[in-house]
Design a protein around this motif. Structure first.
Motif, mmCIF file in Angstrom:
data_model
loop_
_atom_site.group_PDB
_atom_site.id
_atom_site.type_symbol
_atom_site.label_atom_id
_atom_site.label_comp_id
_atom_site.label_asym_id
_atom_site.label_seq_id
_atom_site.Cartn_x
_atom_site.Cartn_y
_atom_site.Cartn_z
ATOM 1 N N TYR A 1 0.859 -1.184 0.000
ATOM 2 C CA TYR A 1 0.000 0.000 0.000
ATOM 3 C C TYR A 1 0.895 1.234 0.000
ATOM 4 C CZ TYR A 1 -4.052 -2.937 0.848
ATOM 5 O OH TYR A 1 -5.037 -3.868 0.719
ATOM 6 N N GLU A 2 0.305 2.390 -0.221
ATOM 7 C CA GLU A 2 1.071 3.638 -0.310
ATOM 8 C C GLU A 2 1.883 3.921 0.948
ATOM 9 O OE1 GLU A 2 -1.378 6.924 -1.464
ATOM 10 O OE2 GLU A 2 -2.085 5.898 -3.258
ATOM 11 N N ASP A 3 1.394 3.463 2.104
ATOM 12 C CA ASP A 3 2.115 3.718 3.362
ATOM 13 C C ASP A 3 3.237 2.706 3.608
ATOM 14 O OD1 ASP A 3 0.730 1.435 4.035
ATOM 15 O OD2 ASP A 3 -0.154 2.246 5.857
ATOM 16 N N GLY A 4 3.442 1.764 2.687
ATOM 17 C CA GLY A 4 4.510 0.791 2.807
ATOM 18 C C GLY A 4 4.097 -0.524 3.447
ATOM 19 N N THR A 5 2.846 -0.651 3.855
ATOM 20 C CA THR A 5 2.353 -1.878 4.466
ATOM 21 C C THR A 5 2.152 -2.948 3.388
ATOM 22 O OG1 THR A 5 1.163 -0.552 6.101
ATOM 23 C CG2 THR A 5 0.537 -2.870 5.913
ATOM 24 N N PRO A 6 2.715 -4.149 3.600
ATOM 25 C CA PRO A 6 2.511 -5.217 2.613
ATOM 26 C C PRO A 6 1.042 -5.627 2.544
ATOM 27 C CG PRO A 6 4.212 -5.828 4.214
ATOM 28 C CD PRO A 6 3.583 -4.565 4.690
ATOM 29 N N LYS A 7 0.542 -5.863 1.333
ATOM 30 C CA LYS A 7 -0.865 -6.234 1.173
ATOM 31 C C LYS A 7 -1.178 -7.562 1.859
ATOM 32 C CE LYS A 7 -2.027 -3.454 -2.769
ATOM 33 N NZ LYS A 7 -2.698 -3.338 -4.032
ATOM 34 N N TRP A 8 -0.209 -8.509 1.895
ATOM 35 C CA TRP A 8 -0.471 -9.797 2.539
ATOM 36 C C TRP A 8 -0.765 -9.598 4.019
ATOM 37 C CZ3 TRP A 8 2.309 -11.187 6.710
ATOM 38 C CH2 TRP A 8 3.576 -10.631 6.878
ATOM 39 N N PHE A 9 -0.117 -8.606 4.646
ATOM 40 C CA PHE A 9 -0.319 -8.357 6.070
ATOM 41 C C PHE A 9 -1.754 -7.893 6.331
ATOM 42 C CE2 PHE A 9 -0.330 -5.419 9.680
ATOM 43 C CZ PHE A 9 0.079 -6.285 10.684
ATOM 44 N N ILE A 10 -2.220 -6.980 5.506
ATOM 45 C CA ILE A 10 -3.591 -6.474 5.660
ATOM 46 C C ILE A 10 -4.597 -7.593 5.418
ATOM 47 C CG2 ILE A 10 -5.289 -4.827 4.780
ATOM 48 C CD1 ILE A 10 -2.995 -3.571 6.443
#
Length: 83
Positions: A38-47
């Motif tokens: 995501y734009e904030d650097g969070t991996p999509k798999w984590f979300i």
């Protein structure tokens, strides 16, 4: 030791892999698919995992906001009393 290498040019991978495999003590050279972020650097798999966990929660797993802050206050007092 674990080393991550990010290549902008995928064509360089073959050369880099051959080079790494020649180094004494290298156990494996593996490729991970490029992760989406995501734009904030969070991996999509984590979300996705977080959403799965949230979906699995039931009412019995929850506490009220009042109980949460009561617990926090008690923990602060407990930690401060240890000093």
């Amino acid at each position: 030791m674990l080393v991550n290498i990010e290549l902008e040019n995928a064509e360089d991978f073959v050369f880099i892999k051959q080079l790494l495999e020649k180094i004494k003590g290298v156990k494996s050279v593996c490729v991970k698919e490029e992760e989406e972020f995501y734009e904030d650097g969070t991996p999509k798999w984590f979300i996705d995992k977080l959403a799965d966990y949230a979906d699995s929660l039931e009412e019995k797993d929850m506490i009220s906001k009042k109980d949460f802050f009561k617990f926090i206050d008690e923990e602060i007092c407990r930690l401060n009393s240890q000093k």
